[in-house]
Design a protein around this motif. Sequence first.
Motif, PDB file in Angstrom:
ATOM      1  N   GLN A  53       0.713  -1.336   0.083  1.00  0.00           N
ATOM      2  CA  GLN A  53       0.074   0.078   0.175  1.00  0.00           C
ATOM      3  C   GLN A  53       0.955   1.111   0.057  1.00  0.00           C
ATOM      4  O   GLN A  53       0.343   2.386  -0.223  1.00  0.00           O
ATOM      5  CB  GLN A  53      -0.800  -0.127   1.297  1.00  0.00           C
ATOM      6  CG  GLN A  53      -0.110   0.072   2.595  1.00  0.00           C
ATOM      7  CD  GLN A  53      -1.154  -0.240   3.628  1.00  0.00           C
ATOM      8  OE1 GLN A  53      -2.001  -1.025   3.699  1.00  0.00           O
ATOM      9  NE2 GLN A  53      -1.016   0.454   4.936  1.00  0.00           N
TER      10      GLN A  53
ATOM     11  N   GLU B 190      -3.793  -5.728   3.149  1.00  0.00           N
ATOM     12  CA  GLU B 190      -3.820  -4.097   2.646  1.00  0.00           C
ATOM     13  C   GLU B 190      -4.917  -3.347   3.117  1.00  0.00           C
ATOM     14  O   GLU B 190      -6.182  -3.767   3.552  1.00  0.00           O
ATOM     15  CB  GLU B 190      -4.245  -4.317   0.874  1.00  0.00           C
ATOM     16  CG  GLU B 190      -2.955  -5.070   0.254  1.00  0.00           C
ATOM     17  CD  GLU B 190      -1.788  -3.988   0.208  1.00  0.00           C
ATOM     18  OE1 GLU B 190      -2.095  -2.714   0.295  1.00  0.00           O
ATOM     19  OE2 GLU B 190      -0.563  -4.513   0.296  1.00  0.00           O
TER      20      GLU B 190
ATOM     21  N   LEU C  99      -7.833  -1.008   2.559  1.00  0.00           N
ATOM     22  CA  LEU C  99      -8.885  -0.853   1.298  1.00  0.00           C
ATOM     23  C   LEU C  99      -9.907   0.309   1.653  1.00  0.00           C
ATOM     24  O   LEU C  99     -10.026   0.500   2.767  1.00  0.00           O
ATOM     25  CB  LEU C  99      -9.173  -1.866   0.793  1.00  0.00           C
ATOM     26  CG  LEU C  99      -8.353  -3.149   0.326  1.00  0.00           C
ATOM     27  CD1 LEU C  99      -8.988  -4.247   0.090  1.00  0.00           C
ATOM     28  CD2 LEU C  99      -7.485  -2.555  -0.679  1.00  0.00           C
TER      29      LEU C  99
ATOM     30  N   PRO D 256      -9.124  -0.034  -8.040  1.00  0.00           N
ATOM     31  CA  PRO D 256      -7.884  -0.685  -7.797  1.00  0.00           C
ATOM     32  C   PRO D 256      -6.498  -0.127  -8.331  1.00  0.00           C
ATOM     33  O   PRO D 256      -6.574   0.320  -9.436  1.00  0.00           O
ATOM     34  CB  PRO D 256      -8.074  -2.111  -7.724  1.00  0.00           C
ATOM     35  CG  PRO D 256      -8.817  -2.171  -9.206  1.00  0.00           C
ATOM     36  CD  PRO D 256     -10.014  -1.043  -9.054  1.00  0.00           C
ATOM     37  N   ASN D 257      -5.469  -0.062  -7.605  1.00  0.00           N
ATOM     38  CA  ASN D 257      -4.349   0.146  -8.087  1.00  0.00           C
ATOM     39  C   ASN D 257      -3.862   1.340  -8.819  1.00  0.00           C
ATOM     40  O   ASN D 257      -3.107   1.594  -9.833  1.00  0.00           O
ATOM     41  CB  ASN D 257      -3.783  -0.918  -9.037  1.00  0.00           C
ATOM     42  CG  ASN D 257      -4.068  -2.295  -8.477  1.00  0.00           C
ATOM     43  OD1 ASN D 257      -4.100  -2.490  -7.163  1.00  0.00           O
ATOM     44  ND2 ASN D 257      -4.471  -3.334  -9.296  1.00  0.00           N
TER      45      ASN D 257
ATOM     46  N   SER E 196      -8.700   4.012  -3.594  1.00  0.00           N
ATOM     47  CA  SER E 196      -7.900   3.152  -4.343  1.00  0.00           C
ATOM     48  C   SER E 196      -7.225   2.252  -3.356  1.00  0.00           C
ATOM     49  O   SER E 196      -7.069   2.568  -2.125  1.00  0.00           O
ATOM     50  CB  SER E 196      -7.137   3.523  -5.211  1.00  0.00           C
ATOM     51  OG  SER E 196      -6.352   2.616  -6.189  1.00  0.00           O
TER      52      SER E 196
ATOM     53  N   VAL F 149      -4.916  -4.579  -5.264  1.00  0.00           N
ATOM     54  CA  VAL F 149      -5.422  -5.650  -5.719  1.00  0.00           C
ATOM     55  C   VAL F 149      -4.497  -6.452  -6.618  1.00  0.00           C
ATOM     56  O   VAL F 149      -4.851  -5.965  -7.708  1.00  0.00           O
ATOM     57  CB  VAL F 149      -6.909  -5.413  -6.232  1.00  0.00           C
ATOM     58  CG1 VAL F 149      -7.691  -6.797  -6.285  1.00  0.00           C
ATOM     59  CG2 VAL F 149      -7.776  -4.600  -5.243  1.00  0.00           C
TER      60      VAL F 149
ATOM     61  N   THR G 252      -4.634  -9.171  -7.958  1.00  0.00           N
ATOM     62  CA  THR G 252      -5.181  -9.965  -9.156  1.00  0.00           C
ATOM     63  C   THR G 252      -5.965  -9.171 -10.271  1.00  0.00           C
ATOM     64  O   THR G 252      -6.119  -9.822 -11.335  1.00  0.00           O
ATOM     65  CB  THR G 252      -6.267 -10.835  -8.830  1.00  0.00           C
ATOM     66  OG1 THR G 252      -7.337  -9.984  -7.840  1.00  0.00           O
ATOM     67  CG2 THR G 252      -5.615 -11.713  -7.915  1.00  0.00           C
ATOM     68  N   ALA G 253      -5.705  -7.673 -10.146  1.00  0.00           N
ATOM     69  CA  ALA G 253      -6.533  -6.709 -10.836  1.00  0.00           C
ATOM     70  C   ALA G 253      -5.217  -6.092 -11.799  1.00  0.00           C
ATOM     71  O   ALA G 253      -4.109  -6.252 -11.577  1.00  0.00           O
ATOM     72  CB  ALA G 253      -7.095  -5.662 -10.233  1.00  0.00           C
TER      73      ALA G 253
ATOM     74  N   GLU H  76      -8.421 -17.896  -3.507  1.00  0.00           N
ATOM     75  CA  GLU H  76      -8.208 -17.089  -2.424  1.00  0.00           C
ATOM     76  C   GLU H  76      -9.269 -17.092  -1.317  1.00  0.00           C
ATOM     77  O   GLU H  76     -10.486 -17.529  -1.610  1.00  0.00           O
ATOM     78  CB  GLU H  76      -8.334 -15.531  -3.118  1.00  0.00           C
ATOM     79  CG  GLU H  76      -9.342 -15.195  -3.589  1.00  0.00           C
ATOM     80  CD  GLU H  76      -9.428 -13.895  -4.449  1.00  0.00           C
ATOM     81  OE1 GLU H  76      -9.495 -12.983  -3.549  1.00  0.00           O
ATOM     82  OE2 GLU H  76      -9.500 -13.594  -5.455  1.00  0.00           O
TER      83      GLU H  76
ATOM     84  N   GLU I 209     -10.884  -9.088   8.345  1.00  0.00           N
ATOM     85  CA  GLU I 209     -11.072  -7.977   7.974  1.00  0.00           C
ATOM     86  C   GLU I 209     -11.706  -7.159   9.014  1.00  0.00           C
ATOM     87  O   GLU I 209     -12.438  -7.218   9.934  1.00  0.00           O
ATOM     88  CB  GLU I 209     -12.198  -7.951   6.921  1.00  0.00           C
ATOM     89  CG  GLU I 209     -12.664  -6.698   6.165  1.00  0.00           C
ATOM     90  CD  GLU I 209     -13.708  -6.697   5.117  1.00  0.00           C
ATOM     91  OE1 GLU I 209     -14.205  -5.652   4.543  1.00  0.00           O
ATOM     92  OE2 GLU I 209     -13.928  -7.899   4.673  1.00  0.00           O
TER      93      GLU I 209
ATOM     94  N   THR J 238      -5.970 -11.425   2.882  1.00  0.00           N
ATOM     95  CA  THR J 238      -6.246 -12.454   2.073  1.00  0.00           C
ATOM     96  C   THR J 238      -5.195 -13.309   2.010  1.00  0.00           C
ATOM     97  O   THR J 238      -4.044 -13.143   1.801  1.00  0.00           O
ATOM     98  CB  THR J 238      -6.685 -11.909   0.649  1.00  0.00           C
ATOM     99  OG1 THR J 238      -7.556 -10.569   0.816  1.00  0.00           O
ATOM    100  CG2 THR J 238      -7.150 -13.040  -0.280  1.00  0.00           C
TER     101      THR J 238
END
Length: 219
Positions: free
Chosen positions: A131, A155, A157, A164-165, A180, A183, A185-186, A196, A201, A214
Amino acid sequence: MTKKLKKPWPTKAVMTQIYDMKLWGGSTFDFYSGTGSHDPKITNPYLQAVRSFLTSHNHNLVVCDLGCGDFNIGNQLVSLTKKYIAIDIVDALIERNKKRYKHNNLEFQCLDISKDALPQADCLILRQVLQHVSNAEIKEIVKQLNRYKYIILTEHLPLGTFTPNKDIISGQGIRLKKNSGVVLTAPPFHLKIKDEKIMDEHVLEANKGRIVTTLFCLH
């Protein structure tokens, strides 16, 4: 007095300055990695989830902790692993950790995880590290992640829907102000995973987002 650096600051220099100037708080500490590593409301559920995972593997995993910080968290996990390799970019912090924490199965290394080769391990811990890191550096880190079977990623979020990102300059801040968060996977990272699962959380007060852990299984 800490030397003023020109932007964009090299990541090693800016992270060293963050600790020198105590920009994450902890004025009474020699090194302090922020409330995310010390607030029991955040750390206790996280530790419970990770302990459960490590115990389910009979304490037989080699764990690599990227961005171990002041090691308040990692120190509570070492005994549940076959070997624990703790890494940070700040030289003085690693030297301090070596003197303070002694376990037969514990090893500290000072590395720039976006440039240096990472150690072999079964499981990678990345806890509130990416992050603070630019997209260019995250891309370099992702190139090495496929060597690990498990990744435990934490992370910070935004709440609700977010993009994301979005890119940032590596440093003290995170992507939350841009609505933002990281992520993997994005796009533009496209981390390939087999499975996953959200392990933990924690929703922060005053609309300050959520801290999500995660578990990724890569192969």
